[in-house]
Design a protein around this motif. Structure first.
Motif, PDB file in Angstrom:
ATOM      1  N   ALA A  27       0.818  -1.223   0.000  1.00 34.47           N
ATOM      2  CA  ALA A  27       0.000   0.000   0.000  1.00 34.47           C
ATOM      3  C   ALA A  27       0.845   1.263   0.000  1.00 34.47           C
ATOM      4  CB  ALA A  27      -0.938  -0.006   1.203  1.00 34.47           C
ATOM      5  N   HIS A  28       2.112   1.150   0.379  1.00 35.51           N
ATOM      6  CA  HIS A  28       2.954   2.341   0.539  1.00 35.51           C
ATOM      7  C   HIS A  28       3.891   2.498  -0.657  1.00 35.51           C
ATOM      8  CE1 HIS A  28       1.400   2.411   4.605  1.00 35.51           C
ATOM      9  NE2 HIS A  28       1.769   1.151   4.739  1.00 35.51           N
ATOM     10  N   THR A  29       3.342   2.288  -1.852  1.00 39.28           N
ATOM     11  CA  THR A  29       4.160   2.325  -3.057  1.00 39.28           C
ATOM     12  C   THR A  29       3.524   3.236  -4.097  1.00 39.28           C
ATOM     13  OG1 THR A  29       3.025   0.395  -3.985  1.00 39.28           O
ATOM     14  CG2 THR A  29       5.001  -0.027  -2.670  1.00 39.28           C
ATOM     15  N   SER A  30       4.301   3.518  -5.148  1.00 40.71           N
ATOM     16  CA  SER A  30       3.788   4.304  -6.273  1.00 40.71           C
ATOM     17  C   SER A  30       4.206   3.621  -7.569  1.00 40.71           C
ATOM     18  CB  SER A  30       4.322   5.731  -6.225  1.00 40.71           C
ATOM     19  OG  SER A  30       5.746   5.736  -6.238  1.00 40.71           O
ATOM     20  N   VAL A  31       3.262   3.485  -8.504  1.00 38.14           N
ATOM     21  CA  VAL A  31       3.487   2.747  -9.742  1.00 38.14           C
ATOM     22  C   VAL A  31       2.927   3.535 -10.917  1.00 38.14           C
ATOM     23  CG1 VAL A  31       3.036   0.592 -10.994  1.00 38.14           C
ATOM     24  CG2 VAL A  31       3.353   0.538  -8.510  1.00 38.14           C
ATOM     25  N   LEU A  32       3.666   3.541 -12.014  1.00 31.74           N
ATOM     26  CA  LEU A  32       3.206   4.129 -13.270  1.00 31.74           C
ATOM     27  C   LEU A  32       2.770   3.010 -14.206  1.00 31.74           C
ATOM     28  CD1 LEU A  32       2.935   6.281 -15.532  1.00 31.74           C
ATOM     29  CD2 LEU A  32       5.405   6.029 -15.925  1.00 31.74           C
ATOM     30  N   ALA A  86      -0.080   6.342 -11.251  1.00 34.36           N
ATOM     31  CA  ALA A  86      -0.186   7.227 -12.409  1.00 34.36           C
ATOM     32  C   ALA A  86      -0.525   6.353 -13.609  1.00 34.36           C
ATOM     33  CB  ALA A  86       1.118   7.971 -12.628  1.00 34.36           C
ATOM     34  N   PHE A  87      -1.411   6.834 -14.474  1.00 34.48           N
ATOM     35  CA  PHE A  87      -1.889   6.016 -15.590  1.00 34.48           C
ATOM     36  C   PHE A  87      -1.892   6.828 -16.871  1.00 34.48           C
ATOM     37  CE2 PHE A  87      -5.734   3.813 -17.664  1.00 34.48           C
ATOM     38  CZ  PHE A  87      -4.906   2.916 -18.324  1.00 34.48           C
ATOM     39  N   ILE A  88      -1.241   6.295 -17.906  1.00 38.51           N
ATOM     40  CA  ILE A  88      -1.178   6.961 -19.209  1.00 38.51           C
ATOM     41  C   ILE A  88      -1.731   6.016 -20.264  1.00 38.51           C
ATOM     42  CG2 ILE A  88       0.292   8.084 -20.908  1.00 38.51           C
ATOM     43  CD1 ILE A  88       2.363   8.490 -18.694  1.00 38.51           C
ATOM     44  N   SER A  89      -2.719   6.493 -21.026  1.00 36.85           N
ATOM     45  CA  SER A  89      -3.283   5.688 -22.106  1.00 36.85           C
ATOM     46  C   SER A  89      -3.960   6.623 -23.105  1.00 36.85           C
ATOM     47  CB  SER A  89      -4.282   4.663 -21.567  1.00 36.85           C
ATOM     48  OG  SER A  89      -4.661   3.755 -22.577  1.00 36.85           O
ATOM     49  N   VAL A  90      -4.575   6.031 -24.116  1.00 34.95           N
ATOM     50  CA  VAL A  90      -5.252   6.793 -25.172  1.00 34.95           C
ATOM     51  C   VAL A  90      -6.644   6.224 -25.376  1.00 34.95           C
ATOM     52  CG1 VAL A  90      -5.219   7.446 -27.608  1.00 34.95           C
ATOM     53  CG2 VAL A  90      -3.073   7.329 -26.325  1.00 34.95           C
ATOM     54  N   VAL A  91      -7.632   7.103 -25.484  1.00 32.23           N
ATOM     55  CA  VAL A  91      -9.011   6.703 -25.771  1.00 32.23           C
ATOM     56  C   VAL A  91      -9.503   7.468 -26.987  1.00 32.23           C
ATOM     57  CG1 VAL A  91      -9.531   6.125 -23.366  1.00 32.23           C
ATOM     58  CG2 VAL A  91      -9.974   8.444 -24.209  1.00 32.23           C
ATOM     59  N   VAL A 169       5.047   0.000 -15.301  1.00 32.36           N
ATOM     60  CA  VAL A 169       4.435  -1.226 -15.812  1.00 32.36           C
ATOM     61  C   VAL A 169       3.873  -0.948 -17.200  1.00 32.36           C
ATOM     62  CG1 VAL A 169       2.530  -2.858 -15.522  1.00 32.36           C
ATOM     63  CG2 VAL A 169       3.878  -2.157 -13.541  1.00 32.36           C
ATOM     64  N   LEU A 170       4.259  -1.762 -18.186  1.00 30.56           N
ATOM     65  CA  LEU A 170       3.697  -1.669 -19.524  1.00 30.56           C
ATOM     66  C   LEU A 170       2.714  -2.815 -19.717  1.00 30.56           C
ATOM     67  CD1 LEU A 170       6.832  -0.864 -21.746  1.00 30.56           C
ATOM     68  CD2 LEU A 170       5.427   0.675 -20.352  1.00 30.56           C
TER      69      LEU A 170
END
Length: 496
Positions: A27-32, A86-91, A169-170
């Motif tokens: 819970a104490h982490t950060s992920v892209l 953090a989340f990066i994508s395209v819609v 993460v990809l």
């Protein structure tokens, strides 16, 4: 850990570190997360007849649920652990893209960057489900690579996001977001930023991910990328080692379905047997495993520990119905499988998931509710009679604030934790769920029980939730209370 030897993998059953403590660090982490997002729409109903127009079943729709899928499901699992994501994508510029933007933005601890490409079709998967079985899946999608200018913008955002997170993460579903040289540029950016990068790959060209710290293919993807057989454990190890050396991967983690997972890195081969006790639905299990691995590496856990937790999370996921997330409590419960009374006390989300699993088995789910302050024989009689009329019983309990609003001081006499713990100690009670509202109707609507049991002499029409039960064909049953033991504060059927 064992050295790599031809044709064998050591079993990861040696004494382990404190896995419970490891789980609590997630819970104490950060992920892209970067990858293909899609909208998963589930349409539930009942089939009782065949169409006269064609030999197909007619689905009488009962309810519809929309969830973020693909990379969006990875995000859902990370937020379920409590990770900052953090989340990066395209819609696309369409309704599905708009729905996804709202769903992702509604997740806790998420910084979303959903870029919009005009005229692009957002991937939409619609599943029709009856009696726990999929009747049909209909997909609408566009898999062309995203526009080069949009890819450049996405990479610029990723550079900033990598600086603020611990692991990247990809999640590649082959829908165009991670196309062309985008993965190569992301791997290079992660290396320069000093961040680990994990890939859930797609296709047979793994050179696109060259230099990644971990790649996580399934058995079929491994065979296609290595151009080698994977019909034995020795063959899987050889293919994974070939890919690791050829593309400079730090490690290859092969997901093997019912056979668990195999980790191959520069110094060891470890096999983790499947952890699933029951398999209801495999959809989303790979996303769950990927999210868990990412969170674990962000927590700076050893890779072997991270893979074990990912394998455990995947086993929990397939035991749930639909694309359900795995939470810290699920992992902790699986690590200590004996079901103590306190583990019967669950959140609303957990209760809903468990009710779905029970129904999937064909079991009738029952529900009753009350204050249960100073438990007495009348309460016990109600609980035993309720359990006798269903296969599994969920008990809703008014929270302290709810009781205080309804009854005033000095109620409740016993705090909610004590009331829930006493109820959970009874064999006739399968789960206990607290609710903050003054009435149980919102909880009933979420659980959709088959049987609603109440005590007292009021008519069925006066029972809170009776009208909801009619919506899905549920039954409302009234149980006579044991009058000699109905004393203040007794169960109040119409107020909780």
């Amino acid at each position: 850990m064992n050295q790599i030897t031809p044709g064998s993998a050591s079993r990861a059953d040696e004494p382990q570190p404190d896995l419970a403590a490891a789980v609590r660090r997630l819970a104490h982490t950060s992920v892209l997360v970067i990858g293909d997002v899609m909208l998963d729409r589930y349409t539930y109903g009942e089939v009782s007849r065949i169409s006269q127009e064609a030999p197909v079943p007619i689905l009488a729709i009962d309810r519809e649920v929309a969830l973020p899928g693909g990379a969006g499901n990875v995000v859902r699992n990370l937020t379920a652990f409590g990770c900052a994501t953090a989340f990066i994508s395209v819609v696309g510029d369409d309704q599905a893209g708009s729905d996804l933007t709202g769903l992702i933005g509604g997740q806790p601890n998420v910084e979303p960057w959903l870029l919009v490409q005009g005229s692009r079709t957002t991937t939409l998967k619609t599943r029709l489900i009856a009696s726990g079985q999929q009747l049909l899946r209909a997909d609408r999608e566009q898999t062309d690579p995203i526009h080069p200018k949009l890819a450049d913008r996405m990479l610029r955002i990723a550079l900033d996001a990598m600086a603020a997170t611990s692991v990247t993460v990809l999640s590649d579903y082959g829908k165009g977001v991670l196309s062309a040289d985008v993965p190569v540029r992301l791997v290079e950016a992660a290396r320069k930023a000093g961040r680990k990068l994990i890939v859930d790959p797609r296709g047979s060209d793994f050179a696109r991910y060259a230099g990644a710290d971990v790649v996580m293919p399934n058995r079929l993807e491994l065979a296609a990328a290595a151009h080698m057989p994977v019909d034995t454990e020795a063959a899987i190890i050889a293919a994974a080692q070939h890919l690791r050396v050829e593309h400079g991967f730090g490690a290859v983690v092969v997901t093997r379905g019912n056979d668990g997972m195999t980790l191959v890195d520069a110094t060891r081969v470890l096999h983790f047997p499947a952890e699933a006790a029951d398999v209801y639905d495999t959809s989303g299990a790979g996303d769950t495993a990927l999210a868990t691995l990412g969170a674990a590496l962000a927590a700076k856990l050893d890779l072997a520990v991270a893979v074990r937790l990912a394998n455990l999370a995947a086993g929990i996921s397939v035991g749930k119905v639909g694309a359900s997330v795995v939470r810290e409590a699920d992992l902790l419960s699986a690590l200590t499988p004996q079901r103590s009374a306190l583990r019967k006390i669950v959140t609303r989300e957990e209760a809903v998931e468990q009710a779905e699993r029970w129904r999937h088995r064909g079991w009738r789910v029952g529900f009753t509710n009350g204050f249960f302050d100073l438990l007495h024989q009348g309460h016990i009689h109600l609980l035993e009679q309720a359990r006798a009329r269903c296969d599994r019983l969920i008990v809703g309990v008014n929270s302290d604030t709810s009781v205080h609003r309804l009854k005033g001081a000095p109620h409740p006499v016993q705090p909610e934790a004590a009331r829930a713990a006493v109820l959970a100690s009874f064999a006739c009670v399968d789960e206990v769920c607290l609710f903050e509202e003054d009435t149980p109707e919102a909880l009933i609507e979420a659980l959709r029980p088959d049987v609603l049991v109440k005590g007292g002499t009021q008519s069925i029409e006066d029972v809170e939730g009776a009208d909801l039960m009619r919506n899905w064909g549920g039954r409302v049953l009234l149980i006579d209370l044991v009058q000699d033991h109905v004393t203040q504060p007794a169960l109040t059927p119409l107020k909780g």
